[in-house]
Scaffold this active site. Structure first.
Site, short mmCIF file in Angstrom:
data_model
loop_
_atom_site.label_atom_id
_atom_site.label_comp_id
_atom_site.label_asym_id
_atom_site.label_seq_id
_atom_site.Cartn_x
_atom_site.Cartn_y
_atom_site.Cartn_z
N LYS A 82 19.07 96.01 8.71
CA LYS A 82 20.44 95.51 8.51
C LYS A 82 20.60 95.09 7.06
O LYS A 82 19.89 94.22 6.57
CB LYS A 82 20.71 94.31 9.42
N ASP B 149 27.70 88.24 3.98
CA ASP B 149 28.37 88.10 5.27
C ASP B 149 29.27 86.88 5.28
O ASP B 149 28.82 85.76 5.51
CB ASP B 149 27.32 88.00 6.39
N LYS C 244 33.35 82.51 8.40
CA LYS C 244 32.37 81.44 8.57
C LYS C 244 32.86 80.17 7.89
O LYS C 244 33.63 80.23 6.95
CB LYS C 244 31.05 81.86 7.90
N ASP D 153 21.65 88.20 3.96
CA ASP D 153 21.89 88.92 5.21
C ASP D 153 21.51 90.40 5.12
O ASP D 153 21.74 91.17 6.04
CB ASP D 153 23.36 88.74 5.62
N ASP E 89 32.35 88.46 12.89
CA ASP E 89 31.11 87.88 12.35
C ASP E 89 29.88 88.41 13.09
O ASP E 89 28.75 88.19 12.66
CB ASP E 89 31.18 86.36 12.44
N GLU F 39 28.63 91.28 13.01
CA GLU F 39 28.77 92.55 12.29
C GLU F 39 27.46 93.32 12.17
O GLU F 39 27.47 94.53 12.08
CB GLU F 39 29.37 92.30 10.90
N ARG G 160 25.10 93.98 14.25
CA ARG G 160 24.86 94.91 15.37
C ARG G 160 25.74 96.15 15.24
O ARG G 160 25.37 97.22 15.70
CB ARG G 160 25.10 94.15 16.70
N1 BES Z 1 24.15 86.98 9.61
C1 BES Z 1 24.52 86.25 10.75
C2 BES Z 1 23.32 85.58 11.43
C3 BES Z 1 22.67 84.46 10.67
C4 BES Z 1 23.15 83.17 10.79
C5 BES Z 1 21.55 84.68 9.90
C6 BES Z 1 22.53 82.14 10.12
C7 BES Z 1 20.93 83.66 9.24
C8 BES Z 1 21.41 82.37 9.34
C9 BES Z 1 25.21 87.14 11.77
O1 BES Z 1 25.93 88.20 11.25
C10 BES Z 1 26.16 86.29 12.50
O2 BES Z 1 27.10 85.83 11.90
N2 BES Z 1 25.93 86.07 13.79
C11 BES Z 1 26.77 85.26 14.58
C12 BES Z 1 27.02 85.96 15.88
C13 BES Z 1 28.13 85.36 16.70
C14 BES Z 1 29.46 85.55 16.00
C15 BES Z 1 28.16 86.02 18.05
C16 BES Z 1 26.04 83.94 14.79
O3 BES Z 1 24.82 83.93 14.90
O4 BES Z 1 26.71 82.91 14.81
ZN ZN Z 2 25.34 88.89 9.40
MN MN Z 3 27.92 87.62 10.76
#
Ligand code: BES
Ligand code: ZN
Ligand code: MN
Length: 495
Positions: free
Chosen positions: A259, A264, A271, A282, A341, A343, A345
């Site tokens: 990824k 992000d 966010k 990310d 968010d 994204e 996946r």
């Molecule tokens: N890049 C983030 C995951 C992440 C969060 C990595 C904090 C490192 C530290 C990912 O793209 C994301 O935003 N995931 C969301 C998913 C949710 C919207 C279902 C998350 O983990 O909050």
């Molecule tokens: Zn992300």
């Molecule tokens: Mn995200």
């Protein structure tokens, strides 16, 4: 970068000298001779300081004879896991701002001497390209380490391999540390082109090519950004023969997918401001795949391995994907994007499917900073592992233990069962988030699995491991390159 050199066991005349001493053991060999020369100054200091040789202990003696500094350092017990590389890391830490030192590695094998060098170099990594006002004394840091061993030739041979891995780790750390205004998808892709000189075949796909292929979910993430997306395919054909025949196709390759979200923001599902700067990391999954390919090519691994990375920037704008949009993936499945968010996946879905279709992997492993939820679950000790193959899980777990990049298996349901039902969409084939926050890392993995055919596959959620808040073992604080050493070790089982 610290230069590592080897020499025969013989006391140097002066300079900074490092003497590792095993737990509960007295000074021996050259170190004992030196102690005698210095009228027992070393053994007296050890007794006075209650130095026992436990790992973590170190003792400084300044201006002893002609030596600027002698460091006696705890080498711990013989059978401690990863003893040599952790000793190397501890030596770097103990050396502080010294620029050069000599290490007496008596009692260690030639291979272990190279491992000491590896640990020392990895721990000494620094990213300083944006510092312009540092004074020379602040900038001072380790430049050269000489390791004295009974078998310098053997140590040099082992170091040739370890050095390639160190180069891979440092390549990853540089990518992960770069800010997102510098490292956007096109720039990341361009940096992988530098790996061509190692014999890697590099292909770069731009916006037009990805549109033509029909990478609908990857493009849905990218469309809010002014930065164009990229996919990079890196091929190392170390088994079926590089060079000789340019048309050679990989056979039963090991395939690694990363990824690469260079930043992000969350997109329209924006966010919160606090901590958003962390989202420059990310792309760590992609950075790890690139560093791994660098390591494999650098050490001329006798395997066929393919690295694929999906590179995008996730931004909110007038052209960004809206929550509720439905897009068509490369696999042909339609996806309802309920949270922009989630994204990573979406990026991986297209790249994973493409990887399987084109390369028919023997095993496929993807790495991603996929969910915050994995940090809630596992903290910063283990990365989460989700897999459809017990065999693959066994191999990856063992490699993780061997290099100190640990994996913990998490549950994954079969399609149509258990957790998988959470991502059924009322209007499309699948939706990109589960029903609620519960099991967030698992529903993310279930989404990926919808794009995996019969390939033995593992997804490593490295969100908690890509970056360290403090120095730890062979990792200085900052980008760890978690996964490079783990997967390099994993590939050795196929040579
Ligand atoms: N890049 C983030 C995951 C992440 C969060 C990595 C904090 C490192 C530290 C990912 O793209 C994301 O935003 N995931 C969301 C998913 C949710 C919207 C279902 C998350 O983990 O909050
Ligand atoms: Zn992300
Ligand atoms: Mn995200």
């Amino acid at each position: 970068m610290v230069e590592i050199v080897f020499g025969k066991l013989a006391l140097p005349k002066d300079g900074v000298l490092v003497l590792p001493v095993g737990e509960g053991l007295p000074l021996s060999g050259e170190a004992a001779m030196l102690d005698e020369k210095l009228s027992a100054a070393l053994s007296n200091a050890m007794a006075a300081a209650e130095f026992t040789g436990k790992s973590g202990q170190s003792l400084n003696i300044y201006n002893a004879g002609a030596y600027k500094r002698i460091i006696i350092i705890g080498a711990g017990k013989d059978d401690a896991p990863r003893r040599a590389e952790l000793l190397g890391a501890a030596i770097t830490a103990a050396l502080g701002k010294e620029t050069e030192a000599t290490i007496l590695t008596q009692g260690f094998t030639a291979e272990q001497a190279a491992e000491i060098g590896l640990g020392a170099r990895l721990r000494a990594y620094k990213f300083e390209k944006y510092r312009t006002t540092q004074k020379p004394e602040e900038k001072a840091r380790l430049k050269k380490l000489k390791l004295l061993t009974a078998a310098p030739k053997g140590a040099e041979a082992a170091w040739e391999i370890a050095k390639a891995v160190a180069n891979g780790v440092e390549f990853t750390r540089d990518l992960v540390t770069e800010p997102a205004n510098v490292l956007y998808p096109a720039e990341f892709a361009e940096r992988t082109e530098g790996l061509k000189k190692l014999g890697l075949k590099i292909e770069i796909f731009g916006q037009k090519e990805l549109e033509k292929l029909g990478f609908g979910t990857l493009l849905a993430v990218s469309q809010g950004s002014i930065r164009e997306p990229r996919m990079v395919v890196m091929q190392w054909l170390g088994a079926s023969g590089h060079g000789e025949d340019k048309k050679k196709k990989p056979k039963d390759p090991l395939v690694f997918v990363g990824k690469g979200v260079t930043f992000d923001t969350g997109g329209i599902s924006l966010k919160p401001a606090a901590g958003m700067e962390d989202m420059k990391w990310d792309m760590a999954g992609a950075g790890t795949v690139a560093g791994l390919m660098c390591a494999l090519a650098g050490r001329k691994a006798k395997i066929d391995a393919i690295g694929l990375i999906g590179l995008v920037e996730n931004m909110p704008s007038g052209s960004a994907t809206r929550p509720g949009d439905v897009v068509k993936s490369y696999a042909g499945k339609t996806v309802e994007i309920l949270n922009t968010d989630a994204e990573g996946r979406l990026v991986l879905a297209d790249v994973l499917y493409y990887a399987q279709e084109r390369f028919a992997p023997k095993f496929m492993v993807n790495l991603a900073t996929l969910t915050g939820a994995i940090i809630v679950g596992l903290g910063h000790e283990y990365a989460g592992m989700f897999s459809n193959s017990d065999e693959l899980v066994g191999k990856l777990t063992a490699s993780g233990e061997a290099v100190g990049e640990k994996l913990w298996r998490m549950p994954l349901s079969k399609e149509g069962e258990g957790y998988d039902k959470e991502i059924d969409s009322p209007i499309a084939d699948v939706k990109n988030i589960g029903g609620g926050r519960a099991g967030g890392s698992i529903t993310a993995a279930q989404f990926l699995q919808r794009f995996v055919n019969n390939t033995p596959w593992a997804h490593l959620d490295i969100a908690g491991m890509a970056w360290g808040a403090k120095d730890a073992g062979v990792n200085p604080k900052g980008a760890t390159a978690f996964g490079v050493r783990l997967l390099d070790h994993f590939t050795r089982g196929f040579e």
